[in-house]
Each structure stands twice: as C-alpha cells, then as structure tokens.
Design a protein around this motif. Structure first.
Motif, PDB file in Angstrom:
ATOM      1  N   PRO A 136       0.754  -1.284   0.105  1.00  0.00           N
ATOM      2  CA  PRO A 136       0.026   0.149   0.024  1.00  0.00           C
ATOM      3  C   PRO A 136       0.988   1.181   0.073  1.00  0.00           C
ATOM      4  CG  PRO A 136      -0.851  -1.766   1.775  1.00  0.00           C
ATOM      5  CD  PRO A 136       0.484  -2.205   1.318  1.00  0.00           C
ATOM      6  N   PHE A 137       0.395   2.386  -0.723  1.00  0.00           N
ATOM      7  CA  PHE A 137       1.190   3.646  -0.647  1.00  0.00           C
ATOM      8  C   PHE A 137       1.457   4.128   0.997  1.00  0.00           C
ATOM      9  CE2 PHE A 137      -0.649   3.734  -5.092  1.00  0.00           C
ATOM     10  CZ  PHE A 137       0.460   3.690  -5.744  1.00  0.00           C
ATOM     11  N   ASP A 138       0.221   3.859   1.875  1.00  0.00           N
ATOM     12  CA  ASP A 138       0.503   4.374   3.121  1.00  0.00           C
ATOM     13  C   ASP A 138       1.740   3.778   3.600  1.00  0.00           C
ATOM     14  OD1 ASP A 138      -1.671   5.801   2.926  1.00  0.00           O
ATOM     15  OD2 ASP A 138      -2.894   4.437   4.062  1.00  0.00           O
ATOM     16  N   ASP A 139       2.130   2.439   3.183  1.00  0.00           N
ATOM     17  CA  ASP A 139       3.361   1.731   3.666  1.00  0.00           C
ATOM     18  C   ASP A 139       4.576   2.266   2.978  1.00  0.00           C
ATOM     19  OD1 ASP A 139       1.652   0.603   5.421  1.00  0.00           O
ATOM     20  OD2 ASP A 139       1.829  -1.390   4.382  1.00  0.00           O
ATOM     21  N   ILE A 140       4.489   2.552   1.639  1.00  0.00           N
ATOM     22  CA  ILE A 140       5.795   2.995   0.895  1.00  0.00           C
ATOM     23  C   ILE A 140       5.903   4.600   1.165  1.00  0.00           C
ATOM     24  CG2 ILE A 140       6.389   3.575  -1.492  1.00  0.00           C
ATOM     25  CD1 ILE A 140       4.343   1.444  -2.429  1.00  0.00           C
ATOM     26  N   ALA A 141       5.141   5.348   1.519  1.00  0.00           N
ATOM     27  CA  ALA A 141       5.601   6.890   1.764  1.00  0.00           C
ATOM     28  C   ALA A 141       6.672   7.037   2.872  1.00  0.00           C
ATOM     29  CB  ALA A 141       4.089   7.554   2.341  1.00  0.00           C
ATOM     30  N   PRO A 142       6.339   6.498   4.019  1.00  0.00           N
ATOM     31  CA  PRO A 142       7.581   6.952   4.993  1.00  0.00           C
ATOM     32  C   PRO A 142       8.894   6.457   4.344  1.00  0.00           C
ATOM     33  CG  PRO A 142       5.949   5.646   5.925  1.00  0.00           C
ATOM     34  CD  PRO A 142       5.748   5.575   4.570  1.00  0.00           C
ATOM     35  N   ILE A 143       9.245   5.297   3.483  1.00  0.00           N
ATOM     36  CA  ILE A 143      10.350   4.970   2.868  1.00  0.00           C
ATOM     37  C   ILE A 143      10.748   6.053   2.015  1.00  0.00           C
ATOM     38  CG2 ILE A 143      11.557   3.177   1.479  1.00  0.00           C
ATOM     39  CD1 ILE A 143       9.225   1.039   1.977  1.00  0.00           C
ATOM     40  N   VAL A 144      10.087   6.691   1.216  1.00  0.00           N
ATOM     41  CA  VAL A 144      10.517   7.657   0.287  1.00  0.00           C
ATOM     42  C   VAL A 144      10.267   9.223   0.884  1.00  0.00           C
ATOM     43  CG1 VAL A 144      10.182   6.297  -1.931  1.00  0.00           C
ATOM     44  CG2 VAL A 144       8.274   7.640  -0.681  1.00  0.00           C
ATOM     45  N   ARG A 146       7.799  11.065   1.512  1.00  0.00           N
ATOM     46  CA  ARG A 146       6.537  11.658   1.003  1.00  0.00           C
ATOM     47  C   ARG A 146       5.452  11.232   1.358  1.00  0.00           C
ATOM     48  NH1 ARG A 146      10.570  11.206  -2.845  1.00  0.00           N
ATOM     49  NH2 ARG A 146      10.824  12.986  -4.397  1.00  0.00           N
ATOM     50  N   THR A 147       4.347  12.024   1.245  1.00  0.00           N
ATOM     51  CA  THR A 147       2.985  11.892   1.585  1.00  0.00           C
ATOM     52  C   THR A 147       2.537  10.502   0.725  1.00  0.00           C
ATOM     53  OG1 THR A 147       1.969  13.218   0.064  1.00  0.00           O
ATOM     54  CG2 THR A 147       2.648  14.174   2.329  1.00  0.00           C
ATOM     55  N   PRO A 148       1.377   9.892   1.407  1.00  0.00           N
ATOM     56  CA  PRO A 148       0.764   8.749   0.246  1.00  0.00           C
ATOM     57  C   PRO A 148       0.369   9.490  -1.015  1.00  0.00           C
ATOM     58  CG  PRO A 148      -0.051   8.508   2.606  1.00  0.00           C
ATOM     59  CD  PRO A 148       0.774   9.893   2.517  1.00  0.00           C
ATOM     60  N   ALA A 150       1.658  11.759  -2.719  1.00  0.00           N
ATOM     61  CA  ALA A 150       2.878  12.135  -3.510  1.00  0.00           C
ATOM     62  C   ALA A 150       3.334  10.874  -3.920  1.00  0.00           C
ATOM     63  CB  ALA A 150       3.677  13.006  -2.650  1.00  0.00           C
ATOM     64  N   THR A 151       3.398  10.002  -3.097  1.00  0.00           N
ATOM     65  CA  THR A 151       3.856   8.382  -3.586  1.00  0.00           C
ATOM     66  C   THR A 151       3.118   7.940  -4.610  1.00  0.00           C
ATOM     67  OG1 THR A 151       4.704   8.503  -1.410  1.00  0.00           O
ATOM     68  CG2 THR A 151       4.704   6.361  -2.394  1.00  0.00           C
ATOM     69  N   ARG A 152       1.918   8.068  -4.798  1.00  0.00           N
ATOM     70  CA  ARG A 152       0.833   7.505  -5.641  1.00  0.00           C
ATOM     71  C   ARG A 152       1.433   8.052  -6.894  1.00  0.00           C
ATOM     72  NH1 ARG A 152      -4.202   5.231  -5.387  1.00  0.00           N
ATOM     73  NH2 ARG A 152      -4.128   5.884  -3.040  1.00  0.00           N
ATOM     74  N   LYS A 153       1.843   9.520  -6.997  1.00  0.00           N
ATOM     75  CA  LYS A 153       2.070  10.130  -8.163  1.00  0.00           C
ATOM     76  C   LYS A 153       3.362   9.463  -8.670  1.00  0.00           C
ATOM     77  CE  LYS A 153      -0.241  14.433  -7.406  1.00  0.00           C
ATOM     78  NZ  LYS A 153      -0.255  16.097  -7.022  1.00  0.00           N
ATOM     79  N   LEU A 154       4.373   9.260  -7.884  1.00  0.00           N
ATOM     80  CA  LEU A 154       5.573   8.885  -8.225  1.00  0.00           C
ATOM     81  C   LEU A 154       5.249   7.428  -8.889  1.00  0.00           C
ATOM     82  CD1 LEU A 154       7.790   8.889  -4.824  1.00  0.00           C
ATOM     83  CD2 LEU A 154       8.172  10.276  -7.247  1.00  0.00           C
ATOM     84  N   ALA A 155       4.265   6.442  -8.364  1.00  0.00           N
ATOM     85  CA  ALA A 155       4.279   5.450  -9.036  1.00  0.00           C
ATOM     86  C   ALA A 155       3.379   5.643 -10.486  1.00  0.00           C
ATOM     87  CB  ALA A 155       3.275   4.441  -8.196  1.00  0.00           C
ATOM     88  N   SER A 156       2.727   6.620 -10.500  1.00  0.00           N
ATOM     89  CA  SER A 156       1.852   6.834 -11.740  1.00  0.00           C
ATOM     90  C   SER A 156       2.949   7.230 -12.907  1.00  0.00           C
ATOM     91  CB  SER A 156       0.819   7.860 -11.557  1.00  0.00           C
ATOM     92  OG  SER A 156       0.105   8.320 -12.652  1.00  0.00           O
ATOM     93  N   ARG A 157       3.925   8.144 -12.303  1.00  0.00           N
ATOM     94  CA  ARG A 157       4.847   8.617 -13.301  1.00  0.00           C
ATOM     95  C   ARG A 157       5.712   7.422 -13.833  1.00  0.00           C
ATOM     96  NH1 ARG A 157       5.713  13.436 -10.185  1.00  0.00           N
ATOM     97  NH2 ARG A 157       7.747  12.332  -9.445  1.00  0.00           N
TER      98      ARG A 157
END
Length: 293
Positions: A136-144, A146-148, A150-157
């Motif tokens: 989930p993006f909520d779990d990825i966000a702390p690693i990078v 960023r907010t969830p 913003a993390t979703r936008k990273l994956a989208s790009r």
C-alpha cells in the motif's frame, strides 16, 4: 540464542521474497544479494519484539537499503552509459528452477528491467513495491519520505514510462521459442527475408559489450537494420543453447566452450520486438550461467 535462531529461520523463509524485491529494485544480482544480507545484519541488531508483521518489516528494510544504493549509484554516474543491461536470471532449457523463478517472476522481463533503470530512485521504489508487490502507498510513503498522495504520483509517473514499451513477457515459452529458433535458423542460413519475417518492423536491439568491441553498434532499430546486423555478426563455431533469460526465451552462446553472450528476446504476437544481448566478458564471468552440455 533461541531468539536469534528463530529470527534466522524466519529470515530464511522471507529471503526469496526479499531477493525478488531487491533484484527488481537494483537490476543487479550481486547488489541484490548485498542488500538482502544488509537487511539480515539490521534484523540481527534490532529489537523486533514489538513487530507484528516481520515480513513487512523486512520488506521495508530491504527497500530502504536498495533506495540508498540507487541514490549512490545515481550520484556516481556522471554520464549516462551508452547501453547498459541489468543482470539477467538465466537457466538452461525451457524451465526455471524455483529460486530463479522467484527472482524473475512472471512479470519481469529484461526489457522491463531496462526501463526501470531509467527511473528516478524514488519512482522505481514506488512502482516496484506497489505495482509488483501490492504494498500500500501508506506503507511506501515513509520510505521515500513523501505523503501517500505524492507517493501515488511517483508510481503513476513510473507507470507511464513503462506503459507501451513491450516490456511484458509472453506467457507461452513455447511460442516464444518458435520465434527464437526461427531467428537463429534464418541468421545461420543467411536468409535475410526470413529474418524480416520474424522481426517486428520496429524491433530494437540493445547490446551491452562493456569495454569490449569498441566501435561496434550497440543499439539498432528497425527490422532491416537488426537483420543486417544479425547477418554481419554471425560467429564461426558459435553454439547457441536454449535458455530462459529473465523469464523469456533466449540463448547462451558459446565459442570454444566458453560463454560469449546471453541473449533474451521479447516476443509479441509471434514477432520479436526486442533483442537484448549481454556480451561484456567481465559481467558474463560473474553470472551463474549453465555450462555447455
């Protein structure tokens, strides 16, 4: 001692998954192994008595290690390499052993790993963890950091960069193998028209030769140019052995009993869309390649 032994056992249970994550993140077998080993060092020194999901904890740790390695790699690369191919997972014949299958997976072809190498470190992490491992993006966000959102936008790009690149591996190895055998037969017979028939009009060939073969064409585009190259670089005495390369049909080429190249083919609707060749002798020597029968 008992607790440490139990942690070691749990870690070994998770090792295949951690290796798969690290390989997709780094595209290097040796660096992936280093990242997994570093995650064990951190686990052995940490107090995880309150950790409820050790598998998720370890995935986070190995992801952080990989992210640091990607950032270090990026800062050291002053100029983009001409052609650089990630390390392939190679097994003999038409089947994959369980360990290789866990590393390569159904969705990871060499063409996809090449595209992943073009992504920024945070984009690659977000895409790999979410799209390949359903984190989930909520779990990825702390690693990078960023907010969830913003993390979703990273994956989208990242997803946009990957889309439309013919990076997926066709599920039928038999059909892939038919195209590969037709390619080698046509090249061996010097049949230019037969080569054109098996190549997609927009086929792309990438050759990673390392420091060897200075001046050789490392990137070819279009069926005519790729076919001409196949005719030009036929090697006397070369033996092509079928292999599964990064989950796709391919071959290891031997000359005088020694491996000189690893080739993977991306096949779409019966035609070859990508040919990726690793012929860097230094990197070939470090890969666990099947011996010539």
């Amino acid at each position: 001692m008992e607790t440490q032994q139990r942690l070691a056992e749990q870690f070994e249970e998770e090792r295949p998954q951690l290796s798969a994550v690290a390989y997709r993140m780094l595209g290097s077998l040796s660096e992936a192994e280093d990242a997994v080993q570093e995650s064990w060092f951190r686990l052995s020194r940490a107090d995880v008595s309150e950790v409820r999901n050790l598998a998720a904890w370890l995935t986070t740790v190995v992801s952080r290690v990989c992210l640091d390695m990607l950032r270090t790699r990026q800062s050291r690369r002053e100029e983009p390499l001409d052609v650089h191919l990630p390390d392939p997972v190679v097994t003999a014949g038409d089947g994959m052993d369980p360990e290789a299958a866990a590393l390569a997976g159904d969705s990871v072809g060499w063409a996809l790993l090449v595209v992943l190498d073009t992504l920024a470190p945070a984009e690659r992490l977000a895409f790999v963890l979410h799209d390949m491992f359903a984190v989930p993006f909520d779990d990825i966000a702390p690693i990078v950091e960023r907010t969830p959102a913003a993390t979703r936008k990273l994956a989208s790009r990242a997803r946009g960069r990957v889309a439309g690149r013919s990076t997926t591996v066709a599920p039928d190895l038999g059909r892939q193998r038919d195209a590969v055998e037709a390619f080698y037969a046509a090249a061996g017979n010097g049949d230019f028209d037969a080569l054109l028939a098996v190549l997609d009009p927009d086929v792309v060939l990438r050759a990673d030769t390392g420091a060897a073969l200075a001046g050789a064409a490392k990137l070819r585009r279009g069926a005519k140019e790729v076919a001409a190259g196949a005719m030009l670089y036929r090697r006397p005495g070369a033996v092509n052995r079928p292999a599964v390369v990064a989950g796709a049909a391919g071959a290891v080429t031997y000359v005088d009993g020694k491996p000189v190249s690893v080739t993977a083919f991306t096949v779409t609707e019966g035609r070859i869309t990508h040919i990726d060749i690793l012929s860097d002798p230094v990197r070939l020597a470090a890969l666990p390649l099947p011996p010539l029968p």
